[in-house]
Design a protein around this motif. Structure first.
Motif, PDB file in Angstrom:
ATOM      1  N   TRP A  96      17.913  -0.040 -39.413  1.00 41.10           N
ATOM      2  CA  TRP A  96      17.719   0.050 -37.932  1.00 41.10           C
ATOM      3  C   TRP A  96      17.472  -1.514 -37.673  1.00 41.10           C
ATOM      4  CZ3 TRP A  96      18.741   1.610 -33.461  1.00 41.10           C
ATOM      5  CH2 TRP A  96      17.773   0.990 -32.242  1.00 41.10           C
ATOM      6  N   LYS A 120      16.411  -3.449 -40.741  1.00 42.19           N
ATOM      7  CA  LYS A 120      15.182  -3.148 -41.413  1.00 42.19           C
ATOM      8  C   LYS A 120      15.131  -1.461 -41.547  1.00 42.19           C
ATOM      9  CE  LYS A 120      12.332  -6.703 -39.565  1.00 42.19           C
ATOM     10  NZ  LYS A 120      11.801  -7.186 -38.279  1.00 42.19           N
ATOM     11  N   LYS A 121      14.110  -1.013 -42.307  1.00 45.35           N
ATOM     12  CA  LYS A 121      13.809   0.309 -42.256  1.00 45.35           C
ATOM     13  C   LYS A 121      13.352   0.778 -40.853  1.00 45.35           C
ATOM     14  CE  LYS A 121      14.251   1.829 -46.266  1.00 45.35           C
ATOM     15  NZ  LYS A 121      14.310   1.691 -47.783  1.00 45.35           N
ATOM     16  N   LEU A 122      13.618   1.905 -40.544  1.00 46.06           N
ATOM     17  CA  LEU A 122      13.191   2.622 -39.260  1.00 46.06           C
ATOM     18  C   LEU A 122      11.883   2.833 -39.192  1.00 46.06           C
ATOM     19  CD1 LEU A 122      15.022   5.810 -38.005  1.00 46.06           C
ATOM     20  CD2 LEU A 122      14.343   3.785 -36.515  1.00 46.06           C
ATOM     21  N   PRO A 123      10.967   2.287 -38.116  1.00 39.95           N
ATOM     22  CA  PRO A 123       9.648   2.455 -38.049  1.00 39.95           C
ATOM     23  C   PRO A 123       9.267   3.868 -38.323  1.00 39.95           C
ATOM     24  CG  PRO A 123      10.508   1.824 -35.962  1.00 39.95           C
ATOM     25  CD  PRO A 123      11.354   1.646 -36.810  1.00 39.95           C
ATOM     26  N   GLN A 124       8.318   4.240 -39.095  1.00 40.32           N
ATOM     27  CA  GLN A 124       7.874   5.351 -39.578  1.00 40.32           C
ATOM     28  C   GLN A 124       6.714   6.186 -38.759  1.00 40.32           C
ATOM     29  OE1 GLN A 124       9.031   7.472 -42.382  1.00 40.32           O
ATOM     30  NE2 GLN A 124      10.659   5.953 -42.057  1.00 40.32           N
ATOM     31  N   LYS A 125       5.957   4.909 -38.021  1.00 42.54           N
ATOM     32  CA  LYS A 125       5.097   5.446 -36.957  1.00 42.54           C
ATOM     33  C   LYS A 125       5.462   5.136 -35.508  1.00 42.54           C
ATOM     34  CE  LYS A 125       1.185   4.235 -39.960  1.00 42.54           C
ATOM     35  NZ  LYS A 125       0.611   2.835 -40.355  1.00 42.54           N
ATOM     36  N   GLY A 126       4.624   5.962 -34.826  1.00 44.56           N
ATOM     37  CA  GLY A 126       4.974   5.623 -33.356  1.00 44.56           C
ATOM     38  C   GLY A 126       6.376   6.240 -32.913  1.00 44.56           C
ATOM     39  N   CYS A 182       9.844   6.768 -32.050  1.00 39.62           N
ATOM     40  CA  CYS A 182      11.275   6.484 -32.613  1.00 39.62           C
ATOM     41  C   CYS A 182      12.082   5.778 -31.512  1.00 39.62           C
ATOM     42  CB  CYS A 182      11.818   7.553 -33.485  1.00 39.62           C
ATOM     43  SG  CYS A 182      13.297   7.102 -34.496  1.00 39.62           S
TER      44      CYS A 182
END
Ligand SMILES: Nc1ncnc2c1ncn2[C@@H]1O[C@H](COP(=O)(O)OP(=O)(O)O)[C@@H](O)[C@H]1O
Ligand SMILES: [Mg+2]
Length: 214
Positions: free
Chosen positions: A71, A74-80, A82
């Motif tokens: 994304w 980078k890797k998609l954020p895992q927290k918060g 989406c």
């Protein structure tokens, strides 16, 4: 980033993505696909070819067995919250049956009145109901409003209008496309209906052409 670079930015990128459920057969094999902000990408292909599986990987609900989904590099954020939001064929899938609708919209946010009006959503009446207290078409209109939260940047519509009557279909696509254009959101339209994809999208990819599993 300049406006034109932002417009052209690659939001989602599949890099040599392969996927199988548990140790089962490969569903997706060596998928390479870049999706840019300015395009409305249509992903077509017959039932069972892995369209929904790929959409789940793109939204970060499952991880590729091999390869990477990026994304904005980078890797998609895992927290918060989406930034990639899904609209499903069956709206019940997106909602917790134990929650009244009010609780199913993103915390601290309410869709604005104009959006609710365009989607014929009676928030006073509906928001205090449970999902099973609305019709399929009403629930899908609610799900469209729900994904248009302020921090959403990309929407995946997986057979979103397949179960709906023609009037509701036209209504929700009009609203969604207007918002996508106004807010410069990325959009992936997944459908087995090629003429719908041609009407809505600026580029069409047939999963059979990029999926090495078939
Ligand atoms: N949770 C699961 N476990 C095992 N196999 C699955 C699961 N979900 C889907 N599949 C299989 O993955 C393949 C692709 O399904 P799907 O991604 O839903 O295709 P499409 O959306 O193109 O119709 C099908 O053969 C389906 O049976
Ligand atoms: Mg599907």
């Amino acid at each position: 980033m300049t406006d034109s670079a932002k417009h052209d930015e690659i939001l989602l990128s599949c890099q040599n993505v392969s996927f199988r459920y548990h140790k089962g057969p490969w569903i997706l094999r060596n998928i390479n696909l870049d999706i840019r902000r300015h395009e409305r990408l249509g992903l077509i292909g017959p039932s069972g070819y892995g369209k929904s599986t790929l959409s789940r990987l793109l939204a970060g609900y499952d991880s590729p067995t091999e390869g990477e989904i990026l994304w904005k590099g980078k890797k998609l954020p895992q927290k918060g919250f989406c930034p990639v939001q899904m609209i499903y064929q069956h709206p019940e899938k997106a909602l917790d049956p134990r929650w009244k609708l009010k609780r199913s919209v993103s915390e601290g946010w309410q869709p604005d009145e104009e959006l609710l009006k365009r989607l014929n959503i009676n928030s006073k009446l509906w928001f205090s109901r449970y999902p099973n207290e609305l019709s399929g078409g009403e629930l899908q209109r609610f799900c469209v409003a729900r994904v248009l939260a302020p921090d959403t940047e990309f929407i995946i519509a997986d057979e979103m209008s397949t179960m709906l009557d023609a009037i509701t279909q036209a209504q929700i696509w009009n609203v969604l496309l207007d918002e996508v254009k106004k807010r410069d959101l990325g959009l992936l339209v997944i459908t087995h209906n090629n003429s719908l994809a041609e009407k809505l999208c600026t580029r069409i990819v047939d999963l059979r052409d990029i999926n090495g599993a078939f």
